[in-house]
Every structure is written in C-alpha cells, then in structure tokens.
Design a protein around this motif. Structure first.
Motif, PDB file in Angstrom:
ATOM      1  N   CYS A   1     -32.670  26.193 -13.245  1.00  0.00           N
ATOM      2  CA  CYS A   1     -31.257  25.840 -13.438  1.00  0.00           C
ATOM      3  C   CYS A   1     -30.971  25.500 -14.898  1.00  0.00           C
ATOM      4  O   CYS A   1     -29.968  25.952 -15.473  1.00  0.00           O
ATOM      5  CB  CYS A   1     -30.914  24.662 -12.531  1.00  0.00           C
ATOM      6  N   PHE A   2     -31.843  24.689 -15.523  1.00  0.00           N
ATOM      7  CA  PHE A   2     -31.667  24.334 -16.933  1.00  0.00           C
ATOM      8  C   PHE A   2     -31.687  25.575 -17.825  1.00  0.00           C
ATOM      9  O   PHE A   2     -30.852  25.736 -18.714  1.00  0.00           O
ATOM     10  CB  PHE A   2     -32.783  23.375 -17.385  1.00  0.00           C
ATOM     11  N   TYR A   3     -32.667  26.425 -17.590  1.00  0.00           N
ATOM     12  CA  TYR A   3     -32.831  27.616 -18.423  1.00  0.00           C
ATOM     13  C   TYR A   3     -31.590  28.502 -18.367  1.00  0.00           C
ATOM     14  O   TYR A   3     -31.064  28.915 -19.399  1.00  0.00           O
ATOM     15  CB  TYR A   3     -34.068  28.392 -17.953  1.00  0.00           C
ATOM     16  N   LYS A   4     -31.113  28.768 -17.156  1.00  0.00           N
ATOM     17  CA  LYS A   4     -29.929  29.614 -16.998  1.00  0.00           C
ATOM     18  C   LYS A   4     -28.689  28.912 -17.569  1.00  0.00           C
ATOM     19  O   LYS A   4     -27.814  29.550 -18.171  1.00  0.00           O
ATOM     20  CB  LYS A   4     -29.704  29.910 -15.508  1.00  0.00           C
ATOM     21  N   GLY A   5     -28.621  27.584 -17.413  1.00  0.00           N
ATOM     22  CA  GLY A   5     -27.481  26.832 -17.920  1.00  0.00           C
ATOM     23  C   GLY A   5     -27.375  26.889 -19.432  1.00  0.00           C
ATOM     24  O   GLY A   5     -26.284  27.030 -19.985  1.00  0.00           O
TER      25      GLY A   5
ATOM     26  N   ILE B   1     -28.490  29.244 -21.323  1.00  0.00           N
ATOM     27  CA  ILE B   1     -28.058  30.600 -21.673  1.00  0.00           C
ATOM     28  C   ILE B   1     -26.546  30.741 -21.497  1.00  0.00           C
ATOM     29  O   ILE B   1     -25.835  31.259 -22.372  1.00  0.00           O
ATOM     30  CB  ILE B   1     -28.794  31.648 -20.804  1.00  0.00           C
ATOM     31  N   ASP B   2     -26.033  30.232 -20.366  1.00  0.00           N
ATOM     32  CA  ASP B   2     -24.612  30.369 -20.062  1.00  0.00           C
ATOM     33  C   ASP B   2     -23.722  29.587 -21.035  1.00  0.00           C
ATOM     34  O   ASP B   2     -22.611  30.017 -21.357  1.00  0.00           O
ATOM     35  CB  ASP B   2     -24.326  29.906 -18.631  1.00  0.00           C
ATOM     36  N   VAL B   3     -24.206  28.423 -21.484  1.00  0.00           N
ATOM     37  CA  VAL B   3     -23.377  27.595 -22.363  1.00  0.00           C
ATOM     38  C   VAL B   3     -23.462  28.047 -23.815  1.00  0.00           C
ATOM     39  O   VAL B   3     -22.639  27.652 -24.664  1.00  0.00           O
ATOM     40  CB  VAL B   3     -23.781  26.110 -22.231  1.00  0.00           C
ATOM     41  N   GLY B   4     -24.454  28.885 -24.148  1.00  0.00           N
ATOM     42  CA  GLY B   4     -24.566  29.397 -25.513  1.00  0.00           C
ATOM     43  C   GLY B   4     -25.586  28.683 -26.358  1.00  0.00           C
ATOM     44  O   GLY B   4     -25.540  28.773 -27.597  1.00  0.00           O
ATOM     45  N   GLY B   5     -26.503  27.952 -25.713  1.00  0.00           N
ATOM     46  CA  GLY B   5     -27.559  27.278 -26.457  1.00  0.00           C
ATOM     47  C   GLY B   5     -27.360  25.775 -26.551  1.00  0.00           C
ATOM     48  O   GLY B   5     -26.299  25.229 -26.220  1.00  0.00           O
ATOM     49  N   ILE B   6     -28.380  25.090 -27.036  1.00  0.00           N
ATOM     50  CA  ILE B   6     -28.365  23.639 -27.117  1.00  0.00           C
ATOM     51  C   ILE B   6     -27.277  23.128 -28.050  1.00  0.00           C
ATOM     52  O   ILE B   6     -26.681  22.075 -27.817  1.00  0.00           O
ATOM     53  CB  ILE B   6     -29.752  23.095 -27.557  1.00  0.00           C
ATOM     54  N   GLY B   7     -26.983  23.891 -29.111  1.00  0.00           N
ATOM     55  CA  GLY B   7     -25.938  23.472 -30.043  1.00  0.00           C
ATOM     56  C   GLY B   7     -24.577  23.373 -29.384  1.00  0.00           C
ATOM     57  O   GLY B   7     -23.824  22.417 -29.617  1.00  0.00           O
ATOM     58  N   GLU B   8     -24.245  24.356 -28.567  1.00  0.00           N
ATOM     59  CA  GLU B   8     -22.965  24.352 -27.850  1.00  0.00           C
ATOM     60  C   GLU B   8     -22.916  23.226 -26.822  1.00  0.00           C
ATOM     61  O   GLU B   8     -21.873  22.615 -26.600  1.00  0.00           O
ATOM     62  CB  GLU B   8     -22.750  25.704 -27.151  1.00  0.00           C
ATOM     63  N   LEU B   9     -24.061  22.950 -26.196  1.00  0.00           N
ATOM     64  CA  LEU B   9     -24.113  21.872 -25.205  1.00  0.00           C
ATOM     65  C   LEU B   9     -23.842  20.521 -25.858  1.00  0.00           C
ATOM     66  O   LEU B   9     -23.049  19.718 -25.357  1.00  0.00           O
ATOM     67  CB  LEU B   9     -25.491  21.860 -24.536  1.00  0.00           C
ATOM     68  N   VAL B  10     -24.477  20.278 -26.996  1.00  0.00           N
ATOM     69  CA  VAL B  10     -24.292  19.007 -27.713  1.00  0.00           C
ATOM     70  C   VAL B  10     -22.861  18.865 -28.223  1.00  0.00           C
ATOM     71  O   VAL B  10     -22.310  17.756 -28.293  1.00  0.00           O
ATOM     72  CB  VAL B  10     -25.298  18.915 -28.882  1.00  0.00           C
ATOM     73  N   ALA B  11     -22.222  19.975 -28.547  1.00  0.00           N
ATOM     74  CA  ALA B  11     -20.860  19.945 -29.108  1.00  0.00           C
ATOM     75  C   ALA B  11     -19.786  19.678 -28.069  1.00  0.00           C
ATOM     76  O   ALA B  11     -18.643  19.357 -28.416  1.00  0.00           O
ATOM     77  CB  ALA B  11     -20.576  21.268 -29.815  1.00  0.00           C
TER      78      ALA B  11
ATOM     79  N   ALA C   1     -22.178  19.029 -14.657  1.00  0.00           N
ATOM     80  CA  ALA C   1     -20.768  18.731 -14.897  1.00  0.00           C
ATOM     81  C   ALA C   1     -20.327  19.207 -16.278  1.00  0.00           C
ATOM     82  O   ALA C   1     -19.204  19.697 -16.449  1.00  0.00           O
ATOM     83  CB  ALA C   1     -20.525  17.222 -14.756  1.00  0.00           C
ATOM     84  N   LEU C   2     -21.204  19.061 -17.266  1.00  0.00           N
ATOM     85  CA  LEU C   2     -20.894  19.504 -18.626  1.00  0.00           C
ATOM     86  C   LEU C   2     -20.720  21.024 -18.704  1.00  0.00           C
ATOM     87  O   LEU C   2     -19.773  21.527 -19.315  1.00  0.00           O
ATOM     88  CB  LEU C   2     -22.007  19.085 -19.589  1.00  0.00           C
ATOM     89  N   VAL C   3     -21.617  21.755 -18.067  1.00  0.00           N
ATOM     90  CA  VAL C   3     -21.654  23.206 -18.228  1.00  0.00           C
ATOM     91  C   VAL C   3     -20.807  23.943 -17.195  1.00  0.00           C
ATOM     92  O   VAL C   3     -20.082  24.889 -17.518  1.00  0.00           O
ATOM     93  CB  VAL C   3     -23.112  23.711 -18.163  1.00  0.00           C
TER      94      VAL C   3
ATOM     95  N   ILE D   1     -26.754  20.245  -8.026  1.00  0.00           N
ATOM     96  CA  ILE D   1     -27.561  21.392  -8.438  1.00  0.00           C
ATOM     97  C   ILE D   1     -27.466  22.548  -7.444  1.00  0.00           C
ATOM     98  O   ILE D   1     -27.613  23.714  -7.811  1.00  0.00           O
ATOM     99  CB  ILE D   1     -29.038  20.984  -8.644  1.00  0.00           C
ATOM    100  N   VAL D   2     -27.182  22.237  -6.180  1.00  0.00           N
ATOM    101  CA  VAL D   2     -27.014  23.301  -5.190  1.00  0.00           C
ATOM    102  C   VAL D   2     -25.811  24.160  -5.556  1.00  0.00           C
ATOM    103  O   VAL D   2     -25.878  25.400  -5.565  1.00  0.00           O
ATOM    104  CB  VAL D   2     -26.852  22.714  -3.771  1.00  0.00           C
ATOM    105  N   ASP D   3     -24.687  23.510  -5.898  1.00  0.00           N
ATOM    106  CA  ASP D   3     -23.486  24.252  -6.306  1.00  0.00           C
ATOM    107  C   ASP D   3     -23.732  25.000  -7.613  1.00  0.00           C
ATOM    108  O   ASP D   3     -23.243  26.122  -7.807  1.00  0.00           O
ATOM    109  CB  ASP D   3     -22.306  23.290  -6.476  1.00  0.00           C
ATOM    110  N   VAL D   4     -24.492  24.365  -8.518  1.00  0.00           N
ATOM    111  CA  VAL D   4     -24.790  25.011  -9.804  1.00  0.00           C
ATOM    112  C   VAL D   4     -25.628  26.268  -9.590  1.00  0.00           C
ATOM    113  O   VAL D   4     -25.360  27.328 -10.163  1.00  0.00           O
ATOM    114  CB  VAL D   4     -25.515  24.037 -10.751  1.00  0.00           C
ATOM    115  N   LEU D   5     -26.651  26.174  -8.753  1.00  0.00           N
ATOM    116  CA  LEU D   5     -27.493  27.335  -8.474  1.00  0.00           C
ATOM    117  C   LEU D   5     -26.696  28.469  -7.834  1.00  0.00           C
ATOM    118  O   LEU D   5     -26.911  29.643  -8.133  1.00  0.00           O
ATOM    119  CB  LEU D   5     -28.661  26.932  -7.561  1.00  0.00           C
ATOM    120  N   VAL D   6     -25.750  28.116  -6.977  1.00  0.00           N
ATOM    121  CA  VAL D   6     -24.886  29.136  -6.374  1.00  0.00           C
ATOM    122  C   VAL D   6     -24.050  29.823  -7.440  1.00  0.00           C
ATOM    123  O   VAL D   6     -23.935  31.056  -7.480  1.00  0.00           O
ATOM    124  CB  VAL D   6     -23.977  28.519  -5.288  1.00  0.00           C
ATOM    125  N   SER D   7     -23.466  29.022  -8.344  1.00  0.00           N
ATOM    126  CA  SER D   7     -22.627  29.591  -9.401  1.00  0.00           C
ATOM    127  C   SER D   7     -23.457  30.436 -10.374  1.00  0.00           C
ATOM    128  O   SER D   7     -22.935  31.342 -11.025  1.00  0.00           O
ATOM    129  CB  SER D   7     -21.898  28.474 -10.163  1.00  0.00           C
TER     130      SER D   7
END
Length: 418
Positions: free
Chosen positions: A171-175, A177-187, A250-252, A258-264
């Motif tokens: 889930c973390f790995y795919k998340g 990727i989807d958010v555009g990397g750690i920099g985008e997550l922190v921003a 919630a951020l991404v 995590i069940v809903d996140v994995l589905v998405s």
C-alpha cells in the motif's frame, strides 16, 4: 489447573511462560486494528506530514510506555489486570474494574463485528440485507480461536502479522507512486484543524483500553525484558504504524482505512485478505479480554463459556448499531480506562515496593477504598480536562492514590502509637 484454560483466576506458572516471538506475534496481531487507522485518518486531514510523524511518535511513545509498565507488573506477578485489581480495589471492589474493562472490550468486539460485515457487503456489492446474517456469522466465528486460548491466538497471529506487514508495504509503495513521490507527500497541506493536545489524545485514547488489558498476554512472558520489548513493539511501533497508515491514506486518497485504500489502488483480493486478518486478530484478543474480566467478575474458571456469552452480547450490540458510535466510545475509553492501570502500577511500586505477595498469601479487604476513591478522582479529572485526558487521568489517579495511601498509613501509625 488445566493450562488449556489459560489460568483465568490464578498466576501463570513458570513452565507455561512464552518467548519473545510468541509474545510479539500475539500483541502485534492485537494492535493491528481498523479503528486505529480511522483515528489516524483524522490526523491526515488536520496536519502536514512532518507534524503527523511527531504526533504519532509522542502519542504512541506515551501509550507504549504505559502498556509496558503494566506488562512488567504482569510478568512479575503472573497476573492480568482484572486479578491485579483485587489488590488495588479489593475483592469486591475489583468488580468495578471488571465491569469497566469488560464493557469496553465487548464494545470493541461489537464494533469490529459490525465493521467487517458492513465493509464486506460494500466490497462485494451484496444486498444490504446480508449485513445482519454476516454479523451473526462473524460474531460467533471470531470467538472460536479465543475460546481455544493463547495457543490459537499465537498461531493465528504468526500467520496474519507478516501477511499484514506485506500488504501495508504494498500500500505504501503504490501510494508513493500515486502521490508523485515523498516530496509531494511532504508538501501536502491540511484541510481541517485540530489541536496538538486533541490529536495526541486521539492517538493515546484509541487503544489505551487494549494497553490496559494487554497483561492477559504479557503475564505469559518468560522475562521482564520480553514483556517490555514485546509490548513496546506492539503499542509503540505496531499501533504507531496503524495510526500512520490511516493518516497516510487520508493524505493521499482521502481514505483512512487501508482496506478502502487497497481497493482504490486496484488490489481487491489484497483488500479482502487485509480486512479478515486485520479484524480477526483483534477480535479474538478482544473477546479473550472480555472473558478474563468476566471470569474474575463471576469468580468462575469457565472461560470458554464466558467467551461465547460475550460473543453473543457483542453480536447483538453490533446488530443494534454499534458501528455508528465509534467516536463517543473512544472518548469513553480514554477517560475511564487509564486510571485503572495507573492505580495498579502505583500499587505495585509504592504500596508493595515491587514485590506483590501471591493472591493465596495475602488477606485482601473486600473494598480498598483508597484505590476506589483514587480511581474516581482520576476519572473525574480526565473527564473535565481540556488537555490530554488519558494522560491527566493517569497522573491524577496515581498521585491521588499515593496521597490516600500516605494518609491511611499515617492514621494507622497514630492509632498504633495511641
């Protein structure tokens, strides 16, 4: 006594003690829970990434320290929280803690039973009428491993915990990727507001009832080091991971579970597996806790029967709508549970100087009024506190008990001197 009954009314003997991997598996399985992720989700919308890391660290360090303190007492005595309550509140007075702890655990069981049924209906697009039959199925199904005892909990957790860790990593790995990397997550910036104190209360209060009753397993530890290490791994690292998972989702994805996140993310099969392992490993521990409290309350060793009765009560509560009462329930837990653990630890270190006599070797009163009054004072302070309610309850209850013990000791010396 038959070891298969898990010693509901007595200390765990030395030959039944467990090692680190066994203890850690069971406790991690207990703390890997959906509701904790939901609490983390509230942080994900109210704080940025760096702030979330700090809150998760502080909140779970406090929770882990509290649970580890109780774990050491449990190891030393071989007793769980409800049996230790006999020292702190008296033989009859301990029924107060039995009721409070048992009620909270059956509430969690009801919530978990309703959660898996409702989410499964949604995931598989089943008719809503299936919800109630599924609640009945899971309500009684999840208690099977708990009715068997520690060994069944251990086997289930050793399979489920590594599997859940793998799915969380996926889930973390795919998340990222989807958010555009750690920099985008922190921003990413928060969209809602919450005070730091309220956030720490949410983190600490979400699983403080579990931390208070984790003694049901830490009393099986072979050493104090194992008891403390396994408990910290579960309540500082494991519970912290669950809070972070919720905040990350919630951020991404604007989804805390995590069940809903994995589905998405497109991992439907992984989501269903995560749902079952996540809920089951906590449900069986929760109903096990209820049975421990029930056995002490009723003074019976019929743990399996109490487990089934508890499952029936939890199932009825699930059908009646426990799913919609999570937030008020969490507030209740954070207010009225921590003072119990605080008084037990104070009793162990202050009154007994770290050396409690065995239950069979001490003449306990029917009511220990110093412990009962300290619990009332600590709970009231937590209830009316605008700050971190669980922490306030712990500190005030402990201080109140120390003062009341001192006053009682002074009175006794005065009477003896006269």
């Amino acid at each position: 006594m038959d070891s298969k009954n898990d010693f509901p009314l007595s200390a765990v003997p030395a030959d039944q003690r467990k090692g680190l991997w066994s203890m850690m598996s069971v406790l991690l399985g207990f703390t890997f829970f959906t509701a904790t992720m939901w609490a983390g989700g509230s942080l994900g919308t109210a704080f940025n990434f760096n702030e979330i890391l700090g809150i998760v660290f502080i909140g779970n360090l406090l929770l882990g320290s509290y649970a580890a303190g109780l774990a050491y007492v449990a190891f030393k005595t071989g007793l769980n929280t409800v049996l230790l309550g006999r020292y702190s509140f008296g033989l009859q007075g301990s029924k107060l803690s039995d009721f409070v702890l048992g009620f909270t655990q059956i509430g969690w069981y009801a919530w978990g039973t309703a959660t898996i049924a409702i989410i499964l209906v949604k995931l598989l697009d089943l008719p809503s009428a299936w919800s109630t039959p599924l609640m009945i199925l899971f309500g009684f199904g999840f208690c099977i491993s708990a009715s068997i005892g520690y060994k069944a909990l251990e086997i289930l957790s050793k399979i489920s915990v590594p599997l859940m860790l793998f799915l969380i990593g996926l889930c973390f790995y795919k998340g990222l990727i989807d958010v555009g990397g750690i920099g985008e997550l922190v921003a990413k910036q928060p969209t809602e507001s919450m005070s730091i104190g309220a956030a720490i209360t949410v983190v600490f209060g979400t699983f403080v009832s579990g931390g208070t009753q984790a003694t049901n397993w830490s009393r099986f530890a072979k050493s104090g080091k194992i008891a403390i290490t396994a408990t910290l791994a579960a309540f500082f690292i494991g519970n912290g991971l669950m809070v972070f998972v919720g905040a990350f989702g919630a951020l991404v994805y604007q989804q805390s579970d995590i069940v809903d996140v994995l589905v998405s993310q497109g991992f439907m099969i992984a989501a269903v597996i995560m749902l079952f392992t996540n809920i089951w490993t906590t449900q069986d521990n929760t109903i096990y806790n209820f049975a421990a409290a029930g056995c002490n309350l009723l003074r019976t060793e019929k743990r399996k029967l109490i487990t089934i009765v508890g499952a029936a009560i939890g199932t009825v509560m699930a059908i009646m709508g426990m799913y919609n009462m999570l937030i008020p329930f969490l507030i209740l837990l954070g207010t009225f549970i921590p003072p119990i653990g605080a008084i037990i630890m104070t009793d162990f270190w202050v009154r007994f100087r770290g050396n409690m006599p065995a239950l069979s070797e001490i003449d306990l009163p029917q009511y220990n009024m110093q412990g009962i009054f300290a619990y009332i004072i600590g709970s009231a302070a937590a209830y009316f506190s605008p700050w971190i309610a669980p922490l306030v309850g712990i500190v005030v209850a402990s201080l109140a008990y120390c003062i009341l013990l001192y006053i009682n000791s002074t009175k006794s010396k005065t009477v003896q001197g006269a």
